[in-house]
Design a protein around this motif. Sequence first.
Motif, PDB file in Angstrom:
ATOM      1  N   GLN A   2       0.829  -1.204   0.000  1.00 43.43           N
ATOM      2  CA  GLN A   2       0.000   0.000   0.000  1.00 43.43           C
ATOM      3  C   GLN A   2       0.862   1.251   0.000  1.00 43.43           C
ATOM      4  N   ALA A   3       0.372   2.245  -0.696  1.00 45.51           N
ATOM      5  CA  ALA A   3       1.101   3.514  -0.802  1.00 45.51           C
ATOM      6  C   ALA A   3       0.915   4.310   0.481  1.00 45.51           C
ATOM      7  N   SER A  16      -2.612   5.254   2.129  1.00 43.39           N
ATOM      8  CA  SER A  16      -3.659   5.738   1.220  1.00 43.39           C
ATOM      9  C   SER A  16      -4.986   5.040   1.473  1.00 43.39           C
TER      10      SER A  16
END
Length: 157
Positions: A2-3, A16
């Motif tokens: 995940q960013a 995010s």
Amino acid sequence: QQAELAIPTFANLVPSTSLPGAVLSKESESFFMNNVGGLKNADGIIVNSFEELESHAVHSFSSHPELSSLPIIYPIGPILTPEPKTKSVVEPDDIIKWLDDQPPSSVVFFCFGTRGSFDEDQVKEIAHAIENSGAHFVWSLRKPQPKGAMAAPTDYS
């Protein structure tokens, strides 16, 4: 993987996945940019918080290059509703008496703000986790808005 996003007023990176989908969608970008752009025309921005609670965020507005063009931030909170609109499930005097009977620094206070609410499954998960922790706690809980409605969360009755 995940960013994680660097948001100027946050002390840490933000996953995010923890942001509302609308914030990250291309369709909503012009809406957000138009509204945020209008902030530059204000003489000041009033925030329902206080500097001692969110000093990093308050100072970010004056020190971060991308935010320095915004007006001065006035943290004036917390703004509280003087009288509850509905009768609470537990009387405030009962909460104070219960708190007075607890050892010092032994109670955790959970509150997600006047706009913070969770659906029923999330409330159950949080409740189980808190109960399983064994901690004494006070939880100020709001009812979520009806599905598809643009309304503020409401009190439980």
